[in-house]
Design a protein around this motif. Structure first.
Motif, short mmCIF file in Angstrom:
data_model
loop_
_atom_site.label_atom_id
_atom_site.label_comp_id
_atom_site.label_asym_id
_atom_site.label_seq_id
_atom_site.Cartn_x
_atom_site.Cartn_y
_atom_site.Cartn_z
N HIS A 249 0.84 -1.20 0.00
CA HIS A 249 0.00 0.00 0.00
C HIS A 249 0.88 1.25 0.00
CE1 HIS A 249 -3.68 2.27 0.47
NE2 HIS A 249 -3.15 2.94 1.48
N VAL B 215 3.72 1.58 -1.37
CA VAL B 215 4.26 1.77 -2.72
C VAL B 215 3.26 2.59 -3.55
CG1 VAL B 215 5.04 0.58 -4.82
CG2 VAL B 215 5.50 -0.43 -2.59
N GLU B 216 1.96 2.33 -3.30
CA GLU B 216 0.93 3.02 -4.06
C GLU B 216 0.70 4.45 -3.60
OE1 GLU B 216 0.03 1.80 -6.86
OE2 GLU B 216 1.29 0.10 -6.32
N VAL B 217 0.75 4.71 -2.30
CA VAL B 217 0.44 6.08 -1.85
C VAL B 217 1.62 7.04 -2.01
CG1 VAL B 217 -1.36 5.37 -0.22
CG2 VAL B 217 0.98 5.72 0.61
N CYS B 218 2.81 6.51 -2.19
CA CYS B 218 3.99 7.38 -2.31
C CYS B 218 3.88 8.22 -3.59
CB CYS B 218 5.27 6.56 -2.34
SG CYS B 218 6.73 7.61 -2.55
N GLN B 219 4.00 9.54 -3.43
CA GLN B 219 3.87 10.43 -4.59
C GLN B 219 4.99 10.23 -5.59
OE1 GLN B 219 3.48 14.55 -3.74
NE2 GLN B 219 1.58 14.31 -2.64
N VAL B 220 6.19 9.94 -5.08
CA VAL B 220 7.36 10.01 -5.94
C VAL B 220 8.01 8.66 -6.23
CG1 VAL B 220 7.93 12.41 -5.47
CG2 VAL B 220 8.70 10.68 -3.88
N ASP B 221 7.32 7.59 -5.88
CA ASP B 221 7.87 6.25 -6.12
C ASP B 221 9.23 6.06 -5.45
OD1 ASP B 221 5.93 4.74 -7.30
OD2 ASP B 221 6.60 5.00 -9.35
N CYS C 225 2.84 9.92 4.08
CA CYS C 225 1.65 9.14 3.70
C CYS C 225 1.88 7.63 3.85
CB CYS C 225 1.25 9.46 2.27
SG CYS C 225 0.65 11.15 2.12
N ASP D 184 -0.78 5.96 6.27
CA ASP D 184 -1.84 5.17 5.64
C ASP D 184 -1.60 3.66 5.72
OD1 ASP D 184 -2.90 7.59 5.02
OD2 ASP D 184 -2.72 7.45 2.85
#
Lengths: 100, 647
Positions: A31, A33-39, A64, A68
């Motif tokens: 999760h 990995v998905e919420v991170c804005q900048v990968d 985040c 999260d």
């Protein structure tokens, strides 16, 4: 000292560890990995394991990934040394620091 | 095994790229409204367009669940004079806000009229805007009946610095009651709710896709915008979006002057992703831009300073008295009820403080005296505001784990002891010229949020996004189909993929620093015609010599490389705009040695720049080109339906 193979590696990116994963809690749901804005992260090649921190130099400490996380305790922040806060005990006057 | 080098040490090789690599794949998407950027403005644009019943595609470089400056959260819903507790008239407040020259009167009027409605809709879809659990009963500004919590910000004067604006008596508030225009909100709940609503309304979301260019009718610069191209920054797949109308809701440019790409991320309010791609692609498509000559040093983060919000006295530390190392109170505003939310000392007080430090009257470092605060106010400031503001929840959590207890501890303030800010971090305040529909000078292209010139904050992004979305939807209903020129796509594809076709050269970080350095040298505090021209030459050299050496090793670094190219364009725009303004201006923080006269009347106008047939063309607009704000807003929104009542 146990023998460990020494590779020719460049310096580790600094700051290199914006967060610390706790594999005993993290179930590798990705999760964060998905919420991170900048990968900052990529999924771990091994399923069920915590993500890999690939781009720590791009982390902007938005929080985040930690906030999260569906399994609290899987990730903790790890502020770079130079960014850790100072405070002072009002009663004793002792200066304290975030030294986790 | 969570760090890259762990894999080398264990397996002797790095992990494989985890996503399929599809550089050779192409996807075409047809939609009515294309929203470029899935932050606060973009999500609201997508929602309001979808509620008009048209097909909507939302494209976002990160993941729209938390992307954008407002993605992690928001603690102040600013300038909401239409809220039920306000004591001022929205139109009068808007006029007051738009008084400083080079304001965006159109965006401000929209914000003042509609951001309360936007907030009510935010609540409808699951955002928390009231103290429903009665956690802060007794806090000043909390309304018992509505459970809304008013912040002390702007309660008297619309300014961060006391004394910088003369106090005025609003006709709508003759008794001088508190203005009550800023509402505390639980903004960490907002972004996931917005994404959920987008999905519920059938918005097609394309996360991890960077839009790289706008497509125009027949490929002509200055013609109607009929779509865009994009790059999936995980797979490298090429995307072609065909649309009837587009909303540009990308971020501002926050890293053009930042030399160091490693330290820049430290809690700055803006992530690495925010590279002003929108302005750059609008420029290349031929849109007129304005206020591009305004840049200014930001006293934030960058790793050279303490963590923004990490020290007492930083923004939003409301009602916290600042004391010296011996506990002596300083004439520093508390950002609270006693000084109407002012954040910085007046110039006179600042001088007193500096003299006091030098004479030994005040001992460094300073501290925020949290223990001296009323218990409920302390919780409002430390727990609620810091828990909800963009990137600050990690501060209360980390400090708490480290042992900080605001009831017992004074939090250090870093003013003076960390020195003067290096001139590295600048904001650029410009964007496309817009009309009362928030339409740019290009047909079919609308603009919202931080991408507009002289933009505001979270509630500005939300309300202008919501507005641009409905206007774009209306346009798309009557717009005819247009054919995408194949050559335009082919050329863009060649530009996008060039860095991965090379195996050697310079990487995005080196190019980024090269561009930043050129901007620092030739477009900083000391501006002259010859320096600015040297700046254009320097960027041209970078474009001709170093850009062709740019190489990327995966889709992520390819995205960063393309961002560099956006920044390069951004620098060129700023230099051209700076050359076009042959006068100095205080409000634009723009000082030319060769034109030292500050704000001469002849130059009190917007300077515009655009590309026409590949050539830069400068123009101008009167400062009051938005006309009568109230009358124009009403004329353009006769059918405005207030808060959404549909399903």
């Amino acid at each position: 000292m146990a023998q460990k193979k020494t590779y020719a590696l460049p310096n580790v990116t600094t700051p290199g560890t914006p967060v610390i994963f706790h594999p005993e809690v993290c179930n590798g749901c990705n999760h964060c990995v998905e919420v991170c804005q900048v990968d900052v992260y990529i999924p771990n090649p091994e399923k069920g394991k915590p993500p890999v921190i690939l781009h720590p130099d791009e982390c902007w400490y938005c929080g985040c990934c930690v906030n999260d996380c569906p399994r609290p305790g899987s990730i903790t922040f790890n502020w770079p040394v130079q960014q850790r806060a100072y405070w002072k005990d009002k009663a004793t006057g002792k200066v304290l620091r975030d030294s986790q | 095994m969570t760090r890259w080098h762990d894999f080398i040490e264990k397996d002797g090789k790095p992990p494989a790229w985890p996503y399929p690599i599809n550089y050779d794949r192409e996807q075409e998407i047809e939609t009515d409204v294309l929203v470029i950027g899935g932050g606060i403005a973009g999500c609201w644009a997508a929602i309001s367009a979808a509620r008009k019943g048209v097909r909507v595609a939302l494209v976002e470089k990160g993941d729209s669940i938390r992307s954008g400056a407002g993605g992690p959260g928001c603690d102040h819903w600013c300038n909401a004079p239409a809220n039920p507790l306000s004591n001022v008239d929205p139109d009068e407040w808007a006029e007051h806000m738009a008084e400083p020259p080079y304001s965006n009167g159109i965006g401000i009027q929209i914000q003042c009229r509609e951001d309360w409605d936007t907030l009510v809709e935010m609540e409808q879809i699951g955002g928390k805007i009231r103290d429903t659990k009665d956690e802060f009963t007794g806090a000043k500004g909390r309304d018992e009946k509505s459970k809304l919590m008013i912040s002390p910000r702007y309660t008297k004067v619309h300014s961060y610095i006391p004394g910088s604006q003369k106090p005025i008596t609003f006709k709508s508030n003759p008794e001088g009651k508190l203005n009550n225009v800023v509402i505390r909100v639980w903004g960490s709940t907002f972004k996931p709710a917005l994404k959920k609503e987008c999905k519920r309304l059938g918005v097609k979301i394309y996360d991890r896709v960077m839009v790289t260019s706008l497509l125009t009718e027949k490929g002509v610069q200055g013609a109607r915008v009929i779509g865009a191209t994009g790059l999936n920054n995980r797979t490298g797949e090429f995307m072609i979006f065909k649309s009837k109308a587009a909303v540009l809701a990308t971020a501002g440019d926050w890293s053009l002057y930042v030399l160091n790409t490693e330290l820049a991320g430290y809690n700055t309010f803006r992530s690495r992703n925010q590279t002003g791609d929108g302005v750059a692609m609008a420029w290349r498509a031929g849109a007129a831009l304005t206020v591009m000559e305004r840049t200014g040093i930001m006293m934030l983060g960058t790793g050279y300073k303490h963590t923004w919000y990490g020290g007492a006295g930083d923004a939003s530390y409301e009602n916290v008295p600042i004391v010296d190392a011996n506990g002596k109170r300083l004439p520093w505003p508390t950002q609270g009820w006693e000084d109407a939310g002012a954040m910085r000392p007046t110039p006179e007080d600042m001088e007193k403080i500096i003299k006091g430090v030098q004479s030994g009257e005040y001992t460094l470092p300073f501290y925020g005296d949290f223990p001296a605060m009323a218990e409920v106010e302390r919780r409002v400031t430390w727990n609620m505001m810091l828990g909800e503001e963009s990137t600050t929840k990690n501060i209360i959590d980390s400090y708490g784990k480290g042992g900080f207890d605001p009831a017992r501890h004074l939090l250090q303030n870093y003013n003076f002891i960390e020195g003067t800010s290096p001139s590295q971090w600048r904001s650029a305040g410009g964007g496309p010229v817009v009309d009362w529909d928030l339409k740019s000078t290009l047909d079919g292209l609308y603009v919202a949020g931080e991408q507009s010139y002289s933009a505001g904050d979270h509630s500005y992004a939300a309300s202008t996004g919501r507005y641009a979305g409905r206007k774009a939807a209306e346009f798309s209903r009557q717009a005819g189909d247009a054919k995408v020129l194949k050559d335009q796509v082919t050329l863009e594809k060649a530009r996008v993929y060039a860095p991965i076709k090379r195996s050697d050269g310079i990487d995005w970080k080196e190019l980024h620093a090269g561009i930043a350095r050129a901007m620092q040298y030739f477009c900083s505090e000391y501006k002259t015609e010859s320096l600015l021209k040297m700046g254009l030459d320097a960027l041209k050299e970078i474009e001709e010599v170093f850009v062709p050496r740019l190489y990327a090793i995966d889709p992520h670094k390819l995205m960063r490389s393309l961002e560099d190219l956006s920044l390069l364009n951004h620098g060129q725009i700023i230099l051209n705009a700076s050359l076009a303004r042959k006068a100095s201006s205080r409000m634009l923080n723009f000082f030319r040695i060769d034109f030292p006269k500050v704000d001469p009347p002849d130059w009190n106008k917007f300077v515009t720049v655009k590309l026409e047939n590949g050539k830069v063309k400068a123009g101008e607009l009167p400062l009051d080109y938005c006309g009568n704000m109230k009358a124009n807003y009403e004329a353009h929104n006769k059918d405005y339906a207030s808060v959404y009542k549909g399903k």
